[in-house]
Write a protein that holds these residues in place. Structure first.
Motif, PDB file in Angstrom:
ATOM      1  N   GLY A   1       0.826  -1.202   0.000  1.00  0.00           N
ATOM      2  CA  GLY A   1       0.000   0.000   0.000  1.00  0.00           C
ATOM      3  C   GLY A   1       0.859   1.250   0.000  1.00  0.00           C
ATOM      4  O   GLY A   1       0.353   2.350   0.206  1.00  0.00           O
TER       5      GLY A   1
ATOM      6  N   GLY B   1      -9.125  -9.977   9.471  1.00  0.00           N
ATOM      7  CA  GLY B   1      -8.562  -9.908  10.820  1.00  0.00           C
ATOM      8  C   GLY B   1      -7.395 -10.868  11.028  1.00  0.00           C
ATOM      9  O   GLY B   1      -6.859 -11.432  10.071  1.00  0.00           O
TER      10      GLY B   1
ATOM     11  N   GLY C   1      -8.849  -7.173   2.291  1.00  0.00           N
ATOM     12  CA  GLY C   1      -8.534  -7.587   3.658  1.00  0.00           C
ATOM     13  C   GLY C   1      -8.512  -9.100   3.788  1.00  0.00           C
ATOM     14  O   GLY C   1      -9.130  -9.824   2.985  1.00  0.00           O
TER      15      GLY C   1
ATOM     16  N   SER D   1       0.623  -7.736  -1.125  1.00  0.00           N
ATOM     17  CA  SER D   1      -0.776  -7.643  -0.701  1.00  0.00           C
ATOM     18  C   SER D   1      -1.199  -6.187  -0.531  1.00  0.00           C
ATOM     19  O   SER D   1      -0.529  -5.411   0.152  1.00  0.00           O
TER      20      SER D   1
ATOM     21  N   ASN E   1      -2.295  -6.655  13.340  1.00  0.00           N
ATOM     22  CA  ASN E   1      -2.800  -7.972  12.932  1.00  0.00           C
ATOM     23  C   ASN E   1      -1.661  -8.857  12.429  1.00  0.00           C
ATOM     24  O   ASN E   1      -1.611 -10.051  12.718  1.00  0.00           O
TER      25      ASN E   1
HETATM   26  P1  NAP Z   1      -5.466  -0.208   8.577  1.00  0.00           P
HETATM   27  O1  NAP Z   1      -6.433   0.670   9.295  1.00  0.00           O
HETATM   28  O2  NAP Z   1      -4.236  -0.621   9.288  1.00  0.00           O
HETATM   29  O3  NAP Z   1      -6.153  -1.555   8.089  1.00  0.00           O
HETATM   30  C1  NAP Z   1      -7.566  -1.692   7.982  1.00  0.00           C
HETATM   31  C2  NAP Z   1      -7.855  -3.051   7.375  1.00  0.00           C
HETATM   32  O4  NAP Z   1      -7.528  -3.036   5.966  1.00  0.00           O
HETATM   33  C3  NAP Z   1      -6.995  -4.171   7.943  1.00  0.00           C
HETATM   34  O5  NAP Z   1      -7.527  -4.669   9.148  1.00  0.00           O
HETATM   35  C4  NAP Z   1      -7.013  -5.172   6.807  1.00  0.00           C
HETATM   36  O6  NAP Z   1      -8.272  -5.842   6.743  1.00  0.00           O
HETATM   37  C5  NAP Z   1      -6.965  -4.278   5.583  1.00  0.00           C
HETATM   38  N1  NAP Z   1      -5.603  -4.037   5.087  1.00  0.00           N
HETATM   39  C6  NAP Z   1      -4.804  -2.967   5.333  1.00  0.00           C
HETATM   40  N2  NAP Z   1      -3.653  -3.075   4.660  1.00  0.00           N
HETATM   41  C7  NAP Z   1      -3.728  -4.239   3.977  1.00  0.00           C
HETATM   42  C8  NAP Z   1      -2.831  -4.888   3.080  1.00  0.00           C
HETATM   43  N3  NAP Z   1      -1.634  -4.352   2.752  1.00  0.00           N
HETATM   44  N4  NAP Z   1      -3.221  -6.081   2.548  1.00  0.00           N
HETATM   45  C9  NAP Z   1      -4.424  -6.615   2.872  1.00  0.00           C
HETATM   46  N5  NAP Z   1      -5.313  -6.038   3.700  1.00  0.00           N
HETATM   47  C10 NAP Z   1      -4.970  -4.861   4.249  1.00  0.00           C
HETATM   48  O7  NAP Z   1      -5.055   0.424   7.188  1.00  0.00           O
HETATM   49  P2  NAP Z   1      -5.485   1.823   6.522  1.00  0.00           P
HETATM   50  O8  NAP Z   1      -4.889   2.930   7.313  1.00  0.00           O
HETATM   51  O9  NAP Z   1      -6.949   1.781   6.238  1.00  0.00           O
HETATM   52  O10 NAP Z   1      -4.643   1.720   5.154  1.00  0.00           O
HETATM   53  C11 NAP Z   1      -5.070   0.843   4.121  1.00  0.00           C
HETATM   54  C12 NAP Z   1      -3.925   0.648   3.150  1.00  0.00           C
HETATM   55  O11 NAP Z   1      -3.530   1.905   2.613  1.00  0.00           O
HETATM   56  C13 NAP Z   1      -2.683   0.039   3.798  1.00  0.00           C
HETATM   57  O12 NAP Z   1      -2.256  -1.016   2.965  1.00  0.00           O
HETATM   58  C14 NAP Z   1      -1.674   1.163   3.865  1.00  0.00           C
HETATM   59  O13 NAP Z   1      -0.357   0.707   3.649  1.00  0.00           O
HETATM   60  C15 NAP Z   1      -2.146   2.104   2.766  1.00  0.00           C
HETATM   61  N6  NAP Z   1      -1.932   3.530   3.101  1.00  0.00           N
HETATM   62  C16 NAP Z   1      -2.421   4.027   4.279  1.00  0.00           C
HETATM   63  C17 NAP Z   1      -2.205   5.366   4.581  1.00  0.00           C
HETATM   64  C18 NAP Z   1      -2.689   5.952   5.878  1.00  0.00           C
HETATM   65  O14 NAP Z   1      -2.435   7.154   6.125  1.00  0.00           O
HETATM   66  N7  NAP Z   1      -3.358   5.185   6.739  1.00  0.00           N
HETATM   67  C19 NAP Z   1      -1.514   6.186   3.684  1.00  0.00           C
HETATM   68  C20 NAP Z   1      -1.034   5.641   2.491  1.00  0.00           C
HETATM   69  C21 NAP Z   1      -1.257   4.308   2.210  1.00  0.00           C
HETATM   70  P3  NAP Z   1      -8.488  -7.281   7.422  1.00  0.00           P
HETATM   71  O15 NAP Z   1      -8.519  -7.042   8.901  1.00  0.00           O
HETATM   72  O16 NAP Z   1      -9.760  -7.750   6.833  1.00  0.00           O
HETATM   73  O17 NAP Z   1      -7.295  -8.133   7.022  1.00  0.00           O
END
Ligand code: NAP
Length: 239
Positions: free
Chosen positions: A10, A53, A50, A31, A83
Motif C-alpha cells: 500500500g 482480521g 482484507g 498484498s 494484525n
Molecule cells: P489499517 O487501518 O491498518 O487496516 C484496515 C484493514 O484493511 C486491515 O484490518 C485489513 O483488513 C486491511 N488491510 C490494510 N492493509 C492491507 C494490506 N496491505 N493487505 C491486505 N489487507 C490490508 O489500514 P489503513 O490505514 O486503512 O490503510 C489501508 C492501506 O492503505 C494500507 O495497505 C496502507 O499501507 C495504505 N496507506 C495508508 C495510509 C494511511 O495514512 N493510513 C496512507 C497511504 C497508504 P483485514 O482485517 O480484513 O485483514
C-alpha cells in the motif's frame, strides 16, 4: 524452490521492495488493502483485499505456505501491522517491518506535533485562514472550524469535510512544485501526518521556505519486533 514471501503493501516502498524481491528470484506476493482503483503494478504477484482480521491472515499464511512476512504498510496503517504481528506470532512466520525514517526538524522548521486531528482543531485557528491538509481520512473534527481547507488525496473520492477544496494528486512530490502550490492556494498553515520517508517530505521543505507552520500528527507506535529502514537491510534479514 525459492522462498515464499508476503509483502504487506500500500506504499511506494512496498512495491519497490516486492519488485526487487521478485527480480531476485523470491516467490513474492504483494498484498494491497484494495482501496486504490488502479494500483501501480508490481513484478511480484499481487493480491487485493482484507484477510479478515488476525484469524484470516493466519489462515492465509498457513494456506499459502508463507515463509517470511514483511510489513511494508504505511506507518499510519496501525491495524494491519498489529494484525500481522499477531498472525505471524500465531503461525511462527518470521516478520519484519520496513519502517521509514522519522522526519527530523531543521533550523527554520515550525512544526508542532499533536496526537490526533481533534488536537489540531485547537491549534489551527491561531495559524491563519487557509489550511492545506495533506491527507483525506478522519477529517470530520475539522468541520467545527470556520476555516478554509484545501485537502489533497491520492485518489478521487469523497472527503468528509463540507466546503473543502479537494486536490487529487499522487506523490512523490517535488519541493518547488509544493512551494508553488502553497503560494497559489494562499495557504497559511499545513496539517499533515508525520509519515516520514522521502516521497512526502517536500511539503515540509516548502513550508520552511515560506515560513509556514506545520501541525503534524504523531505516528502510531509500531508493534514490537524487528524492523529495517531500507530494502538492503531487508535483503540482509532474508539472507
Ligand atoms: P489499517 O487501518 O491498518 O487496516 C484496515 C484493514 O484493511 C486491515 O484490518 C485489513 O483488513 C486491511 N488491510 C490494510 N492493509 C492491507 C494490506 N496491505 N493487505 C491486505 N489487507 C490490508 O489500514 P489503513 O490505514 O486503512 O490503510 C489501508 C492501506 O492503505 C494500507 O495497505 C496502507 O499501507 C495504505 N496507506 C495508508 C495510509 C494511511 O495514512 N493510513 C496512507 C497511504 C497508504 P483485514 O482485517 O480484513 O485483514
Amino acid at each position: 524452490m525459492s522462498r515464499r514471501i508476503l509483502v504487506l503493501g500500500g506504499t511506494t516502498e512496498a512495491r519497490s521492495l516486492a519488485d526487487r524481491l521478485a527480480l531476485d528470484g523470491f516467490d513474492t506476493v504483494l498484498s494491497l488493502a484494495g482501496r486504490t482503483a488502479s494500483p501501480a503494478r508490481s513484478v511480484a504477484r499481487m493480491r487485493s483485499g482484507g484477510f479478515g482480521g488476525v484469524a484470516g491472515l493466519a489462515a492465509y499464511l498457513r494456506a499459502e505456505k508463507i515463509e517470511r512476512c514483511i510489513d511494508a504498510t504505511h506507518p499510519f496503517a496501525a491495524r494491519i501491522s498489529t494484525n500481522a504481528a499477531a498472525a505471524c506470532a500465531q503461525t511462527g512466520v518470521p516478520r519484519i517491518a520496513l519502517l521509514r525514517g522519522a522526519w527530523q526538524p531543521v533550523d527554520g522548521d515550525r512544526w508542532i506535533f499533536v496526537d490526533d486531528v481533534q488536537a489540531a482543531v485547537r491549534l489551527l485557528p491561531a495559524m491563519g485562514r487557509r489550511i492545506f491538509v495533506a491527507f483525506a481520512d478522519g477529517l470530520a473534527p475539522l468541520a467545527a472550524l470556520e476555516l478554509e481547507f484545501v485537502v489533497r488525496r491520492a485518489e478521487p473520492g469523497p472527503v468528509d469535510l463540507p466546503g473543502a477544496r479537494v486536490l487529487v494528486q499522487r506523490g512523490p512530490f517535488a519541493r518547488d512544485a509544493e512551494r508553488d502550490l502553497l503560494k497559489t492556494e494562499r495557504i497559511d498553515a499545513i496539517l499533515a501526518k508525520a509519515s516520514g520517508g522521502d516521497s512526502a517530505r517536500a511539503k515540509l521543505d516548502a513550508a520552511r521556505n515560506l515560513g509556514l507552520p506545520v501541525v503534524l500528527l504523531r505516528r502510531p507506535a509500531a508493534p514490537p519486533g524487528p524492523s529495517a529502514p531500507d530494502v538492503a537491510s531487508i535483503l540482509a534479514w532474508l539472507a
